[in-house]
Scaffold this motif. Structure first.
Motif, mmCIF file in Angstrom:
data_model
loop_
_atom_site.group_PDB
_atom_site.id
_atom_site.type_symbol
_atom_site.label_atom_id
_atom_site.label_comp_id
_atom_site.label_asym_id
_atom_site.label_seq_id
_atom_site.Cartn_x
_atom_site.Cartn_y
_atom_site.Cartn_z
ATOM 1 N N UNK A 154 0.843 -1.184 0.000
ATOM 2 C CA UNK A 154 0.000 0.000 0.000
ATOM 3 C C UNK A 154 0.884 1.242 0.000
ATOM 4 N N UNK A 155 0.755 2.044 -1.039
ATOM 5 C CA UNK A 155 1.469 3.317 -1.136
ATOM 6 C C UNK A 155 0.498 4.442 -0.827
ATOM 7 N N UNK A 156 0.934 5.363 0.024
ATOM 8 C CA UNK A 156 0.055 6.477 0.381
ATOM 9 C C UNK A 156 0.865 7.761 0.480
ATOM 10 N N UNK A 157 0.194 8.872 0.172
ATOM 11 C CA UNK A 157 0.837 10.176 0.073
ATOM 12 C C UNK A 157 0.344 11.087 1.188
ATOM 13 N N UNK A 158 0.922 12.301 1.251
ATOM 14 C CA UNK A 158 0.469 13.235 2.281
ATOM 15 C C UNK A 158 -0.870 13.859 1.926
ATOM 16 N N UNK A 159 -1.074 14.185 0.656
ATOM 17 C CA UNK A 159 -2.273 14.912 0.247
ATOM 18 C C UNK A 159 -3.120 14.057 -0.691
ATOM 19 N N UNK A 160 -4.447 14.163 -0.612
ATOM 20 C CA UNK A 160 -5.300 13.462 -1.567
ATOM 21 C C UNK A 160 -5.191 14.113 -2.943
ATOM 22 N N UNK A 161 -4.685 13.410 -3.934
ATOM 23 C CA UNK A 161 -4.393 14.032 -5.222
ATOM 24 C C UNK A 161 -5.568 13.980 -6.185
ATOM 25 N N UNK A 162 -5.330 14.560 -7.365
ATOM 26 C CA UNK A 162 -6.300 14.462 -8.454
ATOM 27 C C UNK A 162 -6.263 13.061 -9.066
ATOM 28 N N UNK A 163 -7.124 12.834 -10.036
ATOM 29 C CA UNK A 163 -7.453 11.477 -10.481
ATOM 30 C C UNK A 163 -6.268 10.660 -10.982
ATOM 31 N N UNK A 164 -5.434 11.227 -11.852
ATOM 32 C CA UNK A 164 -4.363 10.434 -12.463
ATOM 33 C C UNK A 164 -3.433 9.872 -11.394
ATOM 34 N N UNK A 165 -3.137 10.684 -10.376
ATOM 35 C CA UNK A 165 -2.250 10.246 -9.298
ATOM 36 C C UNK A 165 -2.864 9.133 -8.455
ATOM 37 N N UNK A 166 -4.170 8.996 -8.494
ATOM 38 C CA UNK A 166 -4.826 7.955 -7.697
ATOM 39 C C UNK A 166 -4.688 6.577 -8.320
ATOM 40 N N UNK A 167 -4.077 6.483 -9.480
ATOM 41 C CA UNK A 167 -3.886 5.166 -10.096
ATOM 42 C C UNK A 167 -2.716 4.388 -9.481
ATOM 43 N N UNK A 168 -1.555 4.998 -9.224
ATOM 44 C CA UNK A 168 -0.491 4.235 -8.562
ATOM 45 C C UNK A 168 -0.597 4.213 -7.041
#
Length: 526
Positions: free
Chosen positions: A328-342
């Motif tokens: 599970x990879x997770x980021x600091x901020x909820x991104x826009x759609x394209x970034x939600x694919x990886x």
């Protein structure tokens, strides 16, 4: 009738209102869905305003409404174009639809289904609701073996909530000699040694508790042993050619368009995964794409004034390729759609940063949660103990069926804050099937004005969360739901049984909901 012209920009709190307002938001954390629009309830018509980016082309979205009507526009950052070179804007669609905001949202989801490819399904991750973050930086915990020990955090989480699903470790690899960012190594100095830290992680994960470690997508310290010698060469640049140095971090912000930086981070994630076998791995600082990270270099292979949305996507995709589909990879901020694919999820500050939109978002619905139900969001509300009323935003992640970022400050909560926070976590965990379902619906109809509800449906149970935005106690029938023969009903917050009145195939559910309070109704199916 301009008073009935509702605007629907999908900002942090998904504004849904007929009041005058004006926005300019970057595609990213502040405006994560390419979905805006207007609707008129009297006409029964809606105007959808959509951009259709599928390649991570950054842009801004402008929207406004006043007594004259509404306006919407797309804005692109300035670009350096050589003679004869063209720039292709993102496809834009204006769609007239029958209905209201639900029609706008439905058309958006239909478009999303034509191209969006989510990461591999991870049921354990989607069912994670008891999430704790701990500060393992050397400033907070000096002794390496204490830094590499996750058991105290597990015990604390279980003591206060009864559950523990995941431990997120901030700064476990920070080094006094080599810096906080870039290397993520030097295990003897940082986490008590490779074998010791691996054993602690594997012991926790054998109990079903995921463990994840902190890495940053931008920062690298020149003191680093592994990448420090390249920190200046990979750094983002300002317009005058100076490097993007962050004094308080003693590190450079590296440009994600530089392939060598992406490859270095990919090797870091690969090594950490091989060494410790964590179930989750974090990428800090990415996802916002709001201009705080900006590169004006002319030789990095990007535009001369670049908010690096596409660069962040390239970085996340490379890390995903390096660690494989099961992490599970997770980021600091909820991104826009394209970034939600990886990515599988992110932290979010929506419950706190959305406060400035309360007048336009009385329901406080987090619409991206319903557009991307498998994308986990963990709400960071405060980094200090919840006391003296600062805790009231705690109710909104629960209303949206989302998770929290809890910390070791739980013992310092005042009694009302602790009662609200722990009960929210308990109810989410008690009904994991419903809250981890993909069959979710925001803002379903209720029977009293000012009372809002969201629906979460699983094969054996259905849960409706409730929020009373009024200043008075709501009593009597609040919700009508489709009745199933043999189903039973409870107030999921208090545990009390509910006896519905059956009418026209629906169950009318009566309960008492205090002003500004949350609750939920649970329908158990036979």
């Amino acid at each position: 009738d301009h008073l009935d012209l509702h605007s629907f920009p999908t900002r942090r709190s998904s504004d849904l209102n007929n009041q005058p307002a004006s926005f300019r938001e970057p595609l990213g954390e502040r405006h994560p869905l390419q979905l805006d629009g207007f609707f008129n309830s009297q006409l029964g018509l809606a105007l959808g305003c959509y951009t259709h980016d599928t390649v991570a082309q950054h842009h801004f979205l402008r929207m406004g409404k006043d007594e004259r009507g509404g306006a919407w526009a797309v804005e692109y950052p300035r670009r350096d174009l050589a003679p004869g070179v063209t720039f292709n804007v993102t496809e834009t669609e204006l769609a007239v639809l029958e209905g209201d905001w639900c029609a706008l949202f439905g058309a958006y989801k239909d478009w999303l289904a034509t191209w969006y490819q989510p990461p591999a399904v991870k049921p354990w991750w989607e069912r994670t609701f008891a999430f704790m973050g701990i500060n393992s930086h050397f400033d907070a915990i000096p002794a390496p073996r204490d830094r590499g020990n996750v058991q105290p955090a597990i015990d604390l989480m279980r003591k206060y909530t009864g559950y523990c699903d995941y431990i997120h470790m901030f700064g476990p690899f920070s080094s006094q000699e080599y810096g906080d960012w870039g290397d993520y190594n030097h295990y003897n100095e940082t986490v008590g040694g490779l074998e010791y830290f691996r054993a602690n992680i594997q012991r926790a994960q054998a109990e079903g508790i995921g463990v994840g470690t902190y890495q940053d997508g931008y920062l690298s310290c020149p003191a680093g042993e592994l990448a420090g010698q390249y920190a200046e060469a990979w750094a983002m640049k300002r317009a005058d050619g100076s490097l993007n140095w962050v004094p308080e971090y003693k590190a450079f912000n590296e440009c994600p368009y530089i392939e060598d930086w992406r490859e270095h981070l990919a090797s870091v994630y690969t090594r950490l995964q091989q060494d410790f076998g964590m179930k989750g791995m974090y990428i800090d600082e990415i996802g916002a794409t709001d201009g705080r990270w900006l590169c004006e270099a002319k030789d990095h292979g990007h535009n001369g004034w670049e908010i690096p949305y596409q660069g962040e996507v390239l970085l996340a995709e490379r890390i995903r390729e390096a660690v494989g589909p099961d992490i599970s990879l997770y980021s600091e901020y909820p991104p826009a759609e394209v970034m939600r694919q990886p990515l599988d999820g992110s932290f979010t500050y929506q419950a706190l940063w959305g406060l400035d939109q309360r007048a336009l978002s009385p329901h406080y619905v987090d619409l991206p949660r319903f557009a991307f139900p498998a994308f986990k969001q963990f709400h960071i509300i405060h980094y200090v103990a919840y006391r003296a009323g600062n805790w009231w935003p705690v109710k909104f992640p629960f209303f949206n069926g989302e998770s929290y970022y809890l910390g070791p400050g739980l013992p310092g909560y005042d009694p009302p804050a602790l009662a609200l926070q722990t009960r929210a976590v308990q109810v989410l965990c008690e009904h994991r099937d419903a809250f981890s379902s993909s069959d979710v619906e925001p803002l379903v109809p209720t029977l009293q004005a000012g009372v809002f509800a969201n629906a979460f449906r699983a094969p054996k149970e259905r849960v409706w969360t409730l929020y009373n935005d009024t200043g008075r106690t709501a009593r009597g029938p609040l919700l009508a739901v489709p009745h199933v023969k043999g189903a039973t009903y409870t107030n999921g917050w208090t545990g009390e049984a509910l006896e519905p009145r059956l009418e026209n195939g629906n169950a009318l559910l009566e309960l008492e909901l205090a002003p500004k309070a949350v609750s939920c109704v649970v329908q158990k199916l036979p």
